[in-house]
Design an enzyme around this catalytic site. Structure first.
Site, PDB file in Angstrom:
ATOM      1  N   GLU A   1     -62.822 -63.966 -78.484  1.00 23.04           N
ATOM      2  CA  GLU A   1     -61.479 -64.448 -78.160  1.00 23.04           C
ATOM      3  C   GLU A   1     -60.486 -63.958 -79.217  1.00 23.04           C
ATOM      4  O   GLU A   1     -60.783 -64.035 -80.410  1.00 23.04           O
ATOM      5  CB  GLU A   1     -61.451 -65.989 -78.121  1.00 23.04           C
ATOM      6  CG  GLU A   1     -60.135 -66.504 -77.586  1.00 23.04           C
ATOM      7  CD  GLU A   1     -60.033 -68.034 -77.567  1.00 23.04           C
ATOM      8  OE1 GLU A   1     -59.358 -68.553 -76.685  1.00 23.04           O
ATOM      9  OE2 GLU A   1     -60.621 -68.684 -78.442  1.00 23.04           O
TER      10      GLU A   1
ATOM     11  N   GLY B   1     -62.097 -71.942 -87.417  1.00 25.25           N
ATOM     12  CA  GLY B   1     -62.943 -73.121 -87.602  1.00 25.25           C
ATOM     13  C   GLY B   1     -64.170 -73.088 -86.701  1.00 25.25           C
ATOM     14  O   GLY B   1     -65.277 -73.409 -87.116  1.00 25.25           O
TER      15      GLY B   1
ATOM     16  N   ASN C   1     -67.415 -70.577 -77.026  1.00 25.70           N
ATOM     17  CA  ASN C   1     -68.239 -69.809 -76.087  1.00 25.70           C
ATOM     18  C   ASN C   1     -69.081 -70.762 -75.237  1.00 25.70           C
ATOM     19  O   ASN C   1     -69.739 -71.655 -75.771  1.00 25.70           O
ATOM     20  CB  ASN C   1     -69.185 -68.870 -76.834  1.00 25.70           C
ATOM     21  CG  ASN C   1     -68.510 -68.175 -77.997  1.00 25.70           C
ATOM     22  OD1 ASN C   1     -67.577 -67.433 -77.824  1.00 25.70           O
ATOM     23  ND2 ASN C   1     -68.994 -68.458 -79.203  1.00 25.70           N
TER      24      ASN C   1
ATOM     25  N   GLU D   1     -64.418 -78.251 -79.560  1.00 23.23           N
ATOM     26  CA  GLU D   1     -65.134 -77.172 -78.857  1.00 23.23           C
ATOM     27  C   GLU D   1     -65.820 -77.675 -77.587  1.00 23.23           C
ATOM     28  O   GLU D   1     -65.895 -76.949 -76.581  1.00 23.23           O
ATOM     29  CB  GLU D   1     -66.163 -76.517 -79.793  1.00 23.23           C
ATOM     30  CG  GLU D   1     -65.595 -75.952 -81.084  1.00 23.23           C
ATOM     31  CD  GLU D   1     -64.317 -75.149 -80.905  1.00 23.23           C
ATOM     32  OE1 GLU D   1     -64.185 -74.422 -79.891  1.00 23.23           O
ATOM     33  OE2 GLU D   1     -63.420 -75.261 -81.760  1.00 23.23           O
TER      34      GLU D   1
END
Length: 887
Positions: free
Chosen positions: A128, A262, A266, A299
């Protein structure tokens, strides 16, 4: 150095039809003409052969194709001899090779040392936003989703991981194994991931059968338990909250020794900086526990916001990042109530406003084209402002209605791409049973959008048009300043665009927001609500009041100015009974009054008058906000060598917090908020050379040094102890020797800060050189090092010179537009406040090539210095007079 042999084959199973990969996997060609060219993304790939094969039912055999490269656009063109026909499926085969990337993007090399000092090598991905093209040719844009089938060849002593579980391993030879991974769900290229390493793991299974694993360097596996438990709790929370099961069979969380940001979301294989995942119960601080929990929550939220439903293009990155940032707060609040995340949410809104008040800010949703512009979107506006306006919307709609809208959005657009308006449509179609009292907004009913505008700005019986309201927050930059003037029972309201850098906020641009105002008064602590959609308005109170406080708990993304004697009344309230309003309300008053000084709506004396109450403040948010407003003021003075006033101001700040500092235990007891406050206060006191603090820290450091680092220091006081110890040459050298030892990896960030506080310029220069070189101090930590040195009165010239001399090397390592570059530029320049300093900064950046000179962070740096110059010219004498009179 350990060798690393690997080969990766990635097949994107979306149908390739002429010039595009079909986003829905259906193979339907979106255009009605044939073409002889297929244009893919590729960056630093050596293509040796390519061919196109027609699908079933075609008479065409495999045809080899010519390959053209266009590096400026990071594109490859495959030119076929015969035209490719619309509506037909074709299979493209490409043979290529590439080197492991030497920065933090693409498929890159990472290293770590064992306790014995052996260097181990691994490879990991970071795609990304636009780096999948560095690992394989692809349609590298978020709107093109595909199913990916991945095979990895590796040595037997390594382990391969990818988004999906391993299906089988095939022995190719005695020294080579080929791993086959299951085909992925439909997803964007930037979410593809693989890691080849010697990591170890621990695992648990959620109640719904999802296998969660933490992977890390073998010697750190004992630091993985906290993250594993947090990940299980958080994934289960999200499945329940979104009413959508996590769609993959596993979720791996991997700690990568070299990692620029950080963490990265995925799908099925989230990757983290080690300090964002690994927690040592014996050595890690309370702030570390909070940080790790929040990053994991962030995440895992992305597995729905971003992965399942993806923004169509990077202009709406906030649909990913603002949501993940906001959901950290929602999820951790429920799963880890002991962390009291509500104590820290405000801080992110203040951080966002700091950059959003500059003319060089941008709307939350902003057009972007090239990779550097895309990288620049990963900033405070997309993340923090995004989360703050979502929090404001939830407060406005009620938590239940907001949640129902989110669930509808996720269910409707699963495995698809969205734009801003898709979210607002989902929210508008789920609306409260409307009444004028918030307590009535309970049930959820589905309703049509009301097309007619209403001049009535109260909560009335027309359907709420969420899009009309939220477009004012996402499609224009900045935020409103609301001026509140009480006259008898009438509250007169006025809104304008808050903007630094002028004598007053701009009124010429016609900016107008739909502001969900909230307020309490001296007569009622029941939160009252009022939707302001015009430049001016009036609220009529049932009775006259002594004071009014708007933006309750700072749930709204706006600041408030109290006209007439409004500020005097609030300052008096804080002086006499500060707990009459919440700690968040107190923190927002501290923030707002200093922002109003910035635009000359109030005198600096008035703001300092308000701070006097802080002698009795004990809550973390107001204390931290007081420090955040006052410390930068003497930092500006440090850069100008204004010794007397600077010393007086430092003494005043220490005096304000002295009683609270004296009450701190040098231990790890107390709640997370109490422990984080302790860490902040003790570091502040010791760096300011408050003698009782320095004496205690020296005593601890001396004992720790005598034990050769084996004495266990309380986690929350380590930073203060290291900072004082590093002030002597012998102490600095000892601290560096421990920094280099793998067993102190948990403390690296604290040690870096302490090492950079030395007054020895040679040592400061050496630290920056080491950070750029990337062996003893990892390159990932270099941005922090250079900013620490820049904050040091002995180091700010060094840091600026270093930045100028090494600019090309720095952008090679961190990429133009990245948040790392923005952090360095801002951190090195944001305390400058003289015209010669401004001229130097302008001259250097204008001498660079156009792409560097036009970076948003450069414009922000110049604006900030101009603002600092004006601030010092306007207020320095007044501060000096106030300090002499009051201290």
């Amino acid at each position: 150095m350990a060798a690393l042999h690997l080969a990766v084959a990635v097949l994107g199973l979306a149908s390739v039809v002429c010039c595009c990969a079909s986003g829905d996997g259906s193979g339907q060609f979106p255009w009605d003409r044939q073409t002889s060219a297929v244009v893919l993304h590729g960056k630093r790939l050596q293509v040796t052969w390519a061919a196109i094969e027609a699908g079933a039912g075609s008479s065409q055999a495999v045809q080899e194709v010519r390959v053209l490269e266009h590096p400026p656009h990071e594109q490859l063109a495959l030119l076929a001899n015969e035209p490719l026909r619309a509506g037909h499926n074709y299979t493209i085969s490409i043979q290529y090779s590439a080197n492991l990337s030497d920065n933090f993007h693409g498929l890159y090399k990472s290293t770590y040392r064992t306790q014995e000092g052996e260097l181990r090598v691994l490879a990991s991905t970071q795609f990304e936003p636009t780096s999948a093209r560095m690992a394989f040719p692809c349609f590298d844009e978020p709107a093109f989703k595909a199913r990916f089938s991945i095979k990895i060849r590796r040595e037997p002593n390594h382990l391969a991981l990818s988004n999906m579980p391993l299906v089988r391993s095939v022995n190719i030879s005695s020294w080579l194994v080929e791993d086959h991974f299951d085909t992925s769900v439909k997803m964007s290229t930037y979410l593809v991931a693989f890691i080849i390493s010697d990591f170890k793991s621990i695992s648990k299974t959620t109640t719904r059968g999802v296998k969660i694993s933490i992977y890390t360097a073998p010697e750190k596996i004992n630091q993985a338990d906290y993250a594993l438990d947090a990940a299980v709790k958080l994934l289960e929370f999200y499945e329940d909250y979104f009413s959508i099961p996590y769609p993959l069979p596993k979720q791996d969380l991997a700690a990568i020794p070299d990692f620029q940001s950080g963490a990265m979301e995925n799908w099925g294989l989230t990757t983290y900086r080690e300090s964002s995942l690994l927690y040592d119960p014996e050595k890690s601080s309370a702030s570390s526990r909070l940080w790790i929990t929040m990053v994991i929550a962030h995440e895992l939220a992305h597995q729905w916001f971003g992965n399942l439903v993806t923004m169509e293009w990077w202009n709406d990155l906030w649909l990913n990042e603002g949501f993940a940032k906001f959901m950290e707060f929602v999820s951790v609040n429920v799963t880890h109530p002991e962390l009291r995340v509500e104590d820290y949410f405000l801080h992110r809104c203040f951080d966002a406003m700091e950059v959003d008040a500059l003319n060089s800010s941008h709307p939350v949703s902003t057009p972007v084209e090239d990779p550097a512009q895309i990288l620049e979107m990963f900033d405070h506006v997309s993340y923090e402002k995004g989360s703050c306006i979502l929090n404001m919307l939830r407060d406005y709609l009620t938590a239940d209605v907001f949640k129902a809208g989110l669930v509808q959005y996720l269910q409707k657009y699963s495995y698809q791409n969205t734009k801003n308006e898709d979210l607002w449509d989902s929210m508008t179609n789920v609306c409260p049973t409307v009444g004028t009292d918030k307590s009535e907004l309970q049930g959820v009913s589905f309703c049509r959008r009301n097309k007619q505008s209403s001049s009535n700005t109260h909560w009335t019986k027309h359907t709420l048009d969420v899009k009309a309201m939220m477009d004012t927050w996402t499609l224009q930059k900045g935020f409103p300043l609301v001026t509140v003037t009480v006259r008898g029972k009438n509250i007169h309201l006025q809104q304008e665009h808050y903007r630094k850098g002028g004598d007053s906020p701009s009124t010429e641009n016609g900016y107008l927001w739909h502001i969900p105002l909230t307020y309490i008064t001296s007569k009622s602590d029941t939160v009252q609500r009022f939707l302001m959609t015009t430049k001016t308005d009036v609220i009529i109170l049932p009775e006259e009041v002594e004071w009014v406080k708007f933006n309750v708990d700072m749930n709204g993304y706006y600041i408030v100015h109290y006209g007439g004697d409004g500020w005097d009344r609030l300052i008096n309230l804080l002086k006499e009974n500060h707990t009459a309003i919440s700690s968040n309300d107190r923190a927002s008053l501290i923030n707002n009054i200093f922002q109003l000084v910035r635009i000359q709506k109030l005198s600096i004396s008035k703001a300092f008058d308000l701070t006097l109450y802080m002698k009795r403040e004990t809550e973390i948010m107001p204390v931290l906000q007081g420090k955040n407003e006052l410390i930068p003021i003497y930092k500006l003075m440090e850069r100008r060598d204004m010794d007397d006033t600077e010393k007086q101001l430092k003494d005043y700040i220490v005096h304000l917090f002295k009683d609270l500092i004296d009450k701190q235990f040098w231990s790890d007891e107390g709640s997370v908020s109490e422990r984080m406050l302790r860490q902040s206060l003790l570091l502040f006191a010791c760096v300011r050379r408050y003698q009782p603090c320095v004496d205690k820290a020296e005593e601890y450091f001396s004992k720790w040094q005598k034990s050769n680092g084996t004495l266990r220091l309380p986690a929350d006081v380590k930073t203060a102890v290291y900072a004082v110890g590093a002030q002597t040459s012998e102490g600095w050298d000892f601290l560096l020797s421990k920094y280099r030892h793998p067993s102190f990896s948990v403390d690296k960030d604290k040690m870096e800060l302490a090492l950079s506080l030395t007054r020895d310029k040679d040592k400061l220069q050496w630290l920056m050189d080491l950070g750029l070189r990337g062996d003893i101090i990892k390159t990932q930590d270099f941005p922090g090092i250079i900013v620490y040195v820049a904050r040091n009165p002995s180091g700010h010239h060094l840091a600026w010179t270093f930045l100028k001399e090494n600019w090309e090397k720095i952008i090679e390592k961190f990429e133009l537009g990245s948040s790392s570059i923005a952090g360095i530029v801002s951190g090195v320049t944001n305390q400058y406040s003289t015209r010669p300093q401004l001229a130097q900064v302008k001259e250097f950046f204008s001498s660079l090539e156009e792409k560097s000179a036009q970076l948003r962070c450069v414009q922000q740096a110049i604006e900030t210095i101009e603002d600092n110059i004006q601030w010092m010219d306007t207020y320095f004498e007044e501060i000096r007079t106030w300090l002499q009179k009051n201290h």
